[in-house]
Design a protein around this motif. Structure first.
Motif, PDB file in Angstrom:
ATOM      1  N   ILE A   4       8.565  -3.750   1.168  1.00 26.90           N
ATOM      2  CA  ILE A   4       7.991  -2.994   2.305  1.00 26.90           C
ATOM      3  C   ILE A   4       7.649  -3.756   3.568  1.00 26.90           C
ATOM      4  O   ILE A   4       8.082  -3.323   4.376  1.00 26.90           O
ATOM      5  CB  ILE A   4       6.543  -2.757   1.694  1.00 26.90           C
ATOM      6  N   ASP A   5       7.596  -5.188   3.357  1.00 26.30           N
ATOM      7  CA  ASP A   5       7.445  -6.021   4.721  1.00 26.30           C
ATOM      8  C   ASP A   5       8.662  -5.697   5.568  1.00 26.30           C
ATOM      9  O   ASP A   5       8.723  -5.847   6.615  1.00 26.30           O
ATOM     10  CB  ASP A   5       7.052  -7.173   4.327  1.00 26.30           C
ATOM     11  N   LYS A   6       9.764  -5.917   4.653  1.00 26.87           N
ATOM     12  CA  LYS A   6      11.017  -5.880   5.283  1.00 26.87           C
ATOM     13  C   LYS A   6      11.318  -4.547   5.963  1.00 26.87           C
ATOM     14  O   LYS A   6      11.730  -4.423   7.177  1.00 26.87           O
ATOM     15  CB  LYS A   6      12.132  -6.071   4.179  1.00 26.87           C
ATOM     16  N   MET A   7      10.941  -3.348   5.481  1.00 25.36           N
ATOM     17  CA  MET A   7      11.202  -2.042   6.075  1.00 25.36           C
ATOM     18  C   MET A   7      10.224  -1.983   7.329  1.00 25.36           C
ATOM     19  O   MET A   7      10.612  -1.439   8.271  1.00 25.36           O
ATOM     20  CB  MET A   7      10.610  -1.026   4.805  1.00 25.36           C
ATOM     21  N   ALA A   8       8.959  -2.499   7.271  1.00 30.14           N
ATOM     22  CA  ALA A   8       8.066  -2.390   8.276  1.00 30.14           C
ATOM     23  C   ALA A   8       8.721  -3.483   9.335  1.00 30.14           C
ATOM     24  O   ALA A   8       8.469  -3.076  10.756  1.00 30.14           O
ATOM     25  CB  ALA A   8       6.624  -3.080   7.985  1.00 30.14           C
ATOM     26  N   SER A   9       9.094  -4.368   9.152  1.00 26.90           N
ATOM     27  CA  SER A   9       9.549  -5.297  10.499  1.00 26.90           C
ATOM     28  C   SER A   9      10.984  -4.632  10.919  1.00 26.90           C
ATOM     29  O   SER A   9      11.282  -4.774  12.118  1.00 26.90           O
ATOM     30  CB  SER A   9      10.293  -6.700   9.710  1.00 26.90           C
ATOM     31  N   ARG A  10      11.746  -3.751  10.072  1.00 23.78           N
ATOM     32  CA  ARG A  10      12.904  -3.016  10.977  1.00 23.78           C
ATOM     33  C   ARG A  10      12.415  -1.786  11.465  1.00 23.78           C
ATOM     34  O   ARG A  10      13.467  -1.020  11.727  1.00 23.78           O
ATOM     35  CB  ARG A  10      13.701  -2.612   9.608  1.00 23.78           C
ATOM     36  N   ASN A  11      11.303  -1.542  11.647  1.00 24.46           N
ATOM     37  CA  ASN A  11      10.588  -0.293  12.090  1.00 24.46           C
ATOM     38  C   ASN A  11      11.102   1.002  11.210  1.00 24.46           C
ATOM     39  O   ASN A  11      11.140   1.959  11.729  1.00 24.46           O
ATOM     40  CB  ASN A  11      10.855  -0.247  13.444  1.00 24.46           C
ATOM     41  N   LEU A  12      11.347   0.598   9.973  1.00 25.30           N
ATOM     42  CA  LEU A  12      11.768   1.883   9.167  1.00 25.30           C
ATOM     43  C   LEU A  12      10.520   2.756   9.081  1.00 25.30           C
ATOM     44  O   LEU A  12      10.286   3.923   8.710  1.00 25.30           O
ATOM     45  CB  LEU A  12      12.495   1.754   7.841  1.00 25.30           C
ATOM     46  N   ILE A  13       9.415   2.094   8.664  1.00 24.85           N
ATOM     47  CA  ILE A  13       8.088   2.301   8.535  1.00 24.85           C
ATOM     48  C   ILE A  13       6.961   1.678   9.177  1.00 24.85           C
ATOM     49  O   ILE A  13       7.358   0.618   9.931  1.00 24.85           O
ATOM     50  CB  ILE A  13       7.604   2.441   7.106  1.00 24.85           C
ATOM     51  N   HIS A  14       5.938   2.272   9.703  1.00 29.22           N
ATOM     52  CA  HIS A  14       4.996   1.625  10.618  1.00 29.22           C
ATOM     53  C   HIS A  14       4.216   0.666   9.901  1.00 29.22           C
ATOM     54  O   HIS A  14       3.874   0.792   8.733  1.00 29.22           O
ATOM     55  CB  HIS A  14       4.085   2.960  11.204  1.00 29.22           C
ATOM     56  N   LYS A  15       3.630  -0.400  10.552  1.00 31.33           N
ATOM     57  CA  LYS A  15       2.891  -1.455   9.879  1.00 31.33           C
ATOM     58  C   LYS A  15       1.867  -0.982   9.055  1.00 31.33           C
ATOM     59  O   LYS A  15       1.242  -1.685   7.892  1.00 31.33           O
ATOM     60  CB  LYS A  15       2.591  -2.605  10.867  1.00 31.33           C
ATOM     61  N   ASN A  16       1.006   0.060   9.516  1.00 28.74           N
ATOM     62  CA  ASN A  16      -0.041   0.309   8.886  1.00 28.74           C
ATOM     63  C   ASN A  16       0.165   1.377   7.601  1.00 28.74           C
ATOM     64  O   ASN A  16      -0.294   1.199   6.883  1.00 28.74           O
ATOM     65  CB  ASN A  16      -0.978   1.361   9.943  1.00 28.74           C
ATOM     66  N   THR A  17       1.513   1.728   7.605  1.00 30.45           N
ATOM     67  CA  THR A  17       1.744   2.563   6.507  1.00 30.45           C
ATOM     68  C   THR A  17       2.154   1.558   5.448  1.00 30.45           C
ATOM     69  O   THR A  17       1.870   1.640   4.262  1.00 30.45           O
ATOM     70  CB  THR A  17       3.111   3.321   6.793  1.00 30.45           C
ATOM     71  N   ALA A  18       2.873   0.609   5.965  1.00 31.30           N
ATOM     72  CA  ALA A  18       3.167  -0.793   5.040  1.00 31.30           C
ATOM     73  C   ALA A  18       2.062  -1.269   4.549  1.00 31.30           C
ATOM     74  O   ALA A  18       1.824  -1.476   3.425  1.00 31.30           O
ATOM     75  CB  ALA A  18       4.022  -1.587   5.670  1.00 31.30           C
ATOM     76  N   GLY A  19       1.103  -1.345   5.174  1.00 24.77           N
ATOM     77  CA  GLY A  19      -0.442  -2.033   4.599  1.00 24.77           C
ATOM     78  C   GLY A  19      -0.847  -1.029   3.667  1.00 24.77           C
ATOM     79  O   GLY A  19      -1.408  -1.630   2.653  1.00 24.77           O
ATOM     80  N   ARG A  20      -0.918   0.208   3.876  1.00 22.28           N
ATOM     81  CA  ARG A  20      -1.493   1.169   2.913  1.00 22.28           C
ATOM     82  C   ARG A  20      -0.690   1.309   1.736  1.00 22.28           C
ATOM     83  O   ARG A  20      -1.366   1.243   0.739  1.00 22.28           O
ATOM     84  CB  ARG A  20      -1.531   2.634   3.586  1.00 22.28           C
ATOM     85  N   ARG A  21       0.464   1.044   1.684  1.00 17.03           N
ATOM     86  CA  ARG A  21       1.263   1.061   0.294  1.00 17.03           C
ATOM     87  C   ARG A  21       1.281  -0.191  -0.226  1.00 17.03           C
ATOM     88  O   ARG A  21       0.998  -0.055  -1.525  1.00 17.03           O
ATOM     89  CB  ARG A  21       2.670   1.424   0.735  1.00 17.03           C
ATOM     90  N   LYS A  22       0.912  -1.368   0.457  1.00 19.18           N
ATOM     91  CA  LYS A  22       0.754  -2.512  -0.234  1.00 19.18           C
ATOM     92  C   LYS A  22      -0.631  -2.356  -0.946  1.00 19.18           C
ATOM     93  O   LYS A  22      -0.619  -2.874  -2.023  1.00 19.18           O
ATOM     94  CB  LYS A  22       1.080  -3.702   0.575  1.00 19.18           C
ATOM     95  N   ALA A  23      -1.652  -1.888  -0.167  1.00 19.75           N
ATOM     96  CA  ALA A  23      -2.889  -1.903  -0.663  1.00 19.75           C
ATOM     97  C   ALA A  23      -3.072  -1.052  -1.973  1.00 19.75           C
ATOM     98  O   ALA A  23      -3.783  -1.168  -3.057  1.00 19.75           O
ATOM     99  CB  ALA A  23      -4.020  -1.213   0.101  1.00 19.75           C
ATOM    100  N   LEU A  24      -2.181   0.126  -2.014  1.00 19.76           N
ATOM    101  CA  LEU A  24      -2.010   1.061  -3.212  1.00 19.76           C
ATOM    102  C   LEU A  24      -1.589   0.016  -4.305  1.00 19.76           C
ATOM    103  O   LEU A  24      -2.226   0.311  -5.323  1.00 19.76           O
ATOM    104  CB  LEU A  24      -1.222   2.191  -2.892  1.00 19.76           C
ATOM    105  N   ILE A  25      -0.694  -0.362  -4.337  1.00 20.75           N
ATOM    106  CA  ILE A  25       0.056  -0.954  -5.435  1.00 20.75           C
ATOM    107  C   ILE A  25      -0.873  -2.384  -5.818  1.00 20.75           C
ATOM    108  O   ILE A  25      -0.986  -2.829  -6.970  1.00 20.75           O
ATOM    109  CB  ILE A  25       1.670  -1.574  -5.234  1.00 20.75           C
ATOM    110  N   THR A  26      -1.649  -2.910  -4.924  1.00 21.05           N
ATOM    111  CA  THR A  26      -2.461  -4.199  -5.030  1.00 21.05           C
ATOM    112  C   THR A  26      -3.508  -3.661  -5.942  1.00 21.05           C
ATOM    113  O   THR A  26      -3.935  -4.392  -6.931  1.00 21.05           O
ATOM    114  CB  THR A  26      -3.074  -4.731  -4.109  1.00 21.05           C
ATOM    115  N   ARG A  27      -4.073  -2.492  -5.486  1.00 19.82           N
ATOM    116  CA  ARG A  27      -5.291  -1.904  -6.395  1.00 19.82           C
ATOM    117  C   ARG A  27      -4.885  -1.832  -7.743  1.00 19.82           C
ATOM    118  O   ARG A  27      -5.628  -1.973  -8.845  1.00 19.82           O
ATOM    119  CB  ARG A  27      -5.684  -0.751  -5.862  1.00 19.82           C
ATOM    120  N   HIS A  28      -3.660  -1.000  -7.755  1.00 20.16           N
ATOM    121  CA  HIS A  28      -3.014  -0.886  -9.285  1.00 20.16           C
ATOM    122  C   HIS A  28      -3.057  -2.271 -10.029  1.00 20.16           C
ATOM    123  O   HIS A  28      -3.420  -2.331 -11.275  1.00 20.16           O
ATOM    124  CB  HIS A  28      -1.838  -0.156  -9.430  1.00 20.16           C
TER     125      HIS A  28
END
Length: 86
Positions: free
Chosen positions: A55-79
């Motif tokens: 996810i971090d790699k995709m955010a650094s390549r601008n495939l996804i926005h950094k806030n989207t990356a953070g949101r998805r990481k938060a989702l899997i971290t909660r799980h």
């Protein structure tokens, strides 16, 4: 209508980039799904590390926005934390 060489090259590049981006989006969704469906905390931890890295790699390549990356990481971290709490 004229077909300029630049236009032809641009279409070729766009097609190649689209294939790579589609492949990366698919891989990211699959990795997230693996973490979210995992019931074993140890195995989920392995998937989690790989997923966060990707996810971090995709955010650094601008495939996804950094806030989207953070949101998805938060989702899997909660799980993952919910598995560890059990």
């Amino acid at each position: 209508m004229d077909r300029h060489a630049q236009q032809i090259k641009r279409e070729r590049q766009d097609k190649a980039r689209n294939e790579v981006n589609t492949r990366n989006w698919s891989k990211m969704r699959t990795l997230i799904k693996k973490v979210l469906t995992e019931k074993d905390a140890k195995q989920a931890e392995v998937f989690y590390k790989e997923t966060v890295s990707f996810i971090d790699k995709m955010a650094s390549r601008n495939l996804i926005h950094k806030n989207t990356a953070g949101r998805r990481k938060a989702l899997i971290t909660r799980h993952l934390n919910s598995l560890s709490a059990k």
